[in-house]
Design a protein around this motif. Structure first.
Motif, PDB file in Angstrom:
ATOM      1  N   THR A  55      62.629-111.957   8.605  1.00  0.00           N
ATOM      2  CA  THR A  55      61.512-111.198   9.164  1.00  0.00           C
ATOM      3  C   THR A  55      60.247-111.398   8.344  1.00  0.00           C
ATOM      4  O   THR A  55      59.164-111.607   8.898  1.00  0.00           O
ATOM      5  CB  THR A  55      61.871-109.695   9.220  1.00  0.00           C
ATOM      6  N   THR A  56      60.390-111.368   7.035  1.00  0.00           N
ATOM      7  CA  THR A  56      59.235-111.567   6.152  1.00  0.00           C
ATOM      8  C   THR A  56      58.627-112.947   6.363  1.00  0.00           C
ATOM      9  O   THR A  56      57.398-113.092   6.460  1.00  0.00           O
ATOM     10  CB  THR A  56      59.648-111.388   4.683  1.00  0.00           C
ATOM     11  N   MET A  57      59.486-113.955   6.436  1.00  0.00           N
ATOM     12  CA  MET A  57      58.982-115.315   6.662  1.00  0.00           C
ATOM     13  C   MET A  57      58.262-115.418   8.000  1.00  0.00           C
ATOM     14  O   MET A  57      57.198-116.033   8.082  1.00  0.00           O
ATOM     15  CB  MET A  57      60.133-116.319   6.619  1.00  0.00           C
ATOM     16  N   ALA A  58      58.828-114.816   9.027  1.00  0.00           N
ATOM     17  CA  ALA A  58      58.208-114.874  10.352  1.00  0.00           C
ATOM     18  C   ALA A  58      56.857-114.160  10.376  1.00  0.00           C
ATOM     19  O   ALA A  58      55.887-114.676  10.957  1.00  0.00           O
ATOM     20  CB  ALA A  58      59.148-114.270  11.393  1.00  0.00           C
ATOM     21  N   LEU A  59      56.794-112.993   9.758  1.00  0.00           N
ATOM     22  CA  LEU A  59      55.532-112.260   9.735  1.00  0.00           C
ATOM     23  C   LEU A  59      54.454-113.016   8.966  1.00  0.00           C
ATOM     24  O   LEU A  59      53.301-113.092   9.399  1.00  0.00           O
ATOM     25  CB  LEU A  59      55.735-110.868   9.140  1.00  0.00           C
ATOM     26  N   ILE A  82      47.706-117.165  12.755  1.00  0.00           N
ATOM     27  CA  ILE A  82      46.574-116.433  13.345  1.00  0.00           C
ATOM     28  C   ILE A  82      45.303-116.633  12.527  1.00  0.00           C
ATOM     29  O   ILE A  82      44.223-116.853  13.077  1.00  0.00           O
ATOM     30  CB  ILE A  82      46.915-114.934  13.468  1.00  0.00           C
ATOM     31  N   THR A  83      45.418-116.546  11.211  1.00  0.00           N
ATOM     32  CA  THR A  83      44.233-116.604  10.357  1.00  0.00           C
ATOM     33  C   THR A  83      43.886-118.012   9.898  1.00  0.00           C
ATOM     34  O   THR A  83      42.766-118.246   9.441  1.00  0.00           O
ATOM     35  CB  THR A  83      44.434-115.735   9.099  1.00  0.00           C
ATOM     36  N   GLY A  84      44.832-118.925   9.995  1.00  0.00           N
ATOM     37  CA  GLY A  84      44.600-120.281   9.497  1.00  0.00           C
ATOM     38  C   GLY A  84      44.646-120.362   7.979  1.00  0.00           C
ATOM     39  O   GLY A  84      44.171-121.329   7.395  1.00  0.00           O
ATOM     40  N   SER A  85      45.221-119.363   7.344  1.00  0.00           N
ATOM     41  CA  SER A  85      45.263-119.296   5.889  1.00  0.00           C
ATOM     42  C   SER A  85      46.384-120.165   5.328  1.00  0.00           C
ATOM     43  O   SER A  85      47.554-119.977   5.646  1.00  0.00           O
ATOM     44  CB  SER A  85      45.478-117.849   5.444  1.00  0.00           C
ATOM     45  N   VAL A  86      45.994-121.104   4.477  1.00  0.00           N
ATOM     46  CA  VAL A  86      46.971-121.948   3.821  1.00  0.00           C
ATOM     47  C   VAL A  86      47.741-121.135   2.777  1.00  0.00           C
ATOM     48  O   VAL A  86      48.926-121.372   2.538  1.00  0.00           O
ATOM     49  CB  VAL A  86      46.277-123.166   3.168  1.00  0.00           C
ATOM     50  N   GLY A  87      47.081-120.162   2.178  1.00  0.00           N
ATOM     51  CA  GLY A  87      47.739-119.305   1.194  1.00  0.00           C
ATOM     52  C   GLY A  87      48.877-118.508   1.812  1.00  0.00           C
ATOM     53  O   GLY A  87      49.954-118.379   1.210  1.00  0.00           O
ATOM     54  N   LEU A  88      48.656-117.965   3.002  1.00  0.00           N
ATOM     55  CA  LEU A  88      49.725-117.228   3.686  1.00  0.00           C
ATOM     56  C   LEU A  88      50.862-118.152   4.106  1.00  0.00           C
ATOM     57  O   LEU A  88      52.033-117.785   4.028  1.00  0.00           O
ATOM     58  CB  LEU A  88      49.170-116.499   4.912  1.00  0.00           C
ATOM     59  N   LEU A  89      50.507-119.360   4.531  1.00  0.00           N
ATOM     60  CA  LEU A  89      51.541-120.323   4.897  1.00  0.00           C
ATOM     61  C   LEU A  89      52.379-120.687   3.679  1.00  0.00           C
ATOM     62  O   LEU A  89      53.616-120.742   3.752  1.00  0.00           O
ATOM     63  CB  LEU A  89      50.918-121.577   5.495  1.00  0.00           C
ATOM     64  N   SER A  90      51.732-120.900   2.563  1.00  0.00           N
ATOM     65  CA  SER A  90      52.442-121.192   1.328  1.00  0.00           C
ATOM     66  C   SER A  90      53.354-120.039   0.934  1.00  0.00           C
ATOM     67  O   SER A  90      54.495-120.249   0.505  1.00  0.00           O
ATOM     68  CB  SER A  90      51.437-121.459   0.208  1.00  0.00           C
ATOM     69  N   ALA A 138      51.059-114.589  10.524  1.00  0.00           N
ATOM     70  CA  ALA A 138      49.740-114.254   9.985  1.00  0.00           C
ATOM     71  C   ALA A 138      48.996-115.512   9.559  1.00  0.00           C
ATOM     72  O   ALA A 138      47.777-115.617   9.748  1.00  0.00           O
ATOM     73  CB  ALA A 138      49.882-113.294   8.807  1.00  0.00           C
ATOM     74  N   ALA A 139      49.714-116.473   8.996  1.00  0.00           N
ATOM     75  CA  ALA A 139      49.081-117.737   8.601  1.00  0.00           C
ATOM     76  C   ALA A 139      48.573-118.485   9.820  1.00  0.00           C
ATOM     77  O   ALA A 139      47.478-119.068   9.794  1.00  0.00           O
ATOM     78  CB  ALA A 139      50.072-118.595   7.822  1.00  0.00           C
TER      79      ALA A 139
END
Length: 68
Positions: A13-17, A24-32, A21-22
């Motif tokens: 669940t944490t990975m999916a959320l 939606i926002t395009g954030s590489v930090g969130l993807l990482s 979010a990554a």
């Protein structure tokens, strides 16, 4: 065992959320961070297998069971 299965579900669940979010926002930090959460998933899956092995009854090679 229920706690370990809950740990696996929580990691997924944490990975999916975080991945959502990554995306939606395009954030590489969130993807990482989402990919790094894969370590938690691996640890939880290893824990499930370890508990299953430890719960096996005694056999000819393990006089007192697999728990120790």
């Amino acid at each position: 065992m229920r706690c370990m299965l809950l740990s696996v579900a929580t990691a997924l669940t944490t990975m999916a959320l975080k991945a959502g979010a990554a995306w939606i926002t395009g954030s590489v930090g969130l993807l990482s961070d989402a990919l790094e959460s894969g370590v938690n998933l691996v640890a939880a899956v290893v824990g499930v297998f370890a508990l299953r092995a430890a719960a096996k009854p005694p056999d000819e090679n393990h006089d007192f069971g697999h728990g120790k």
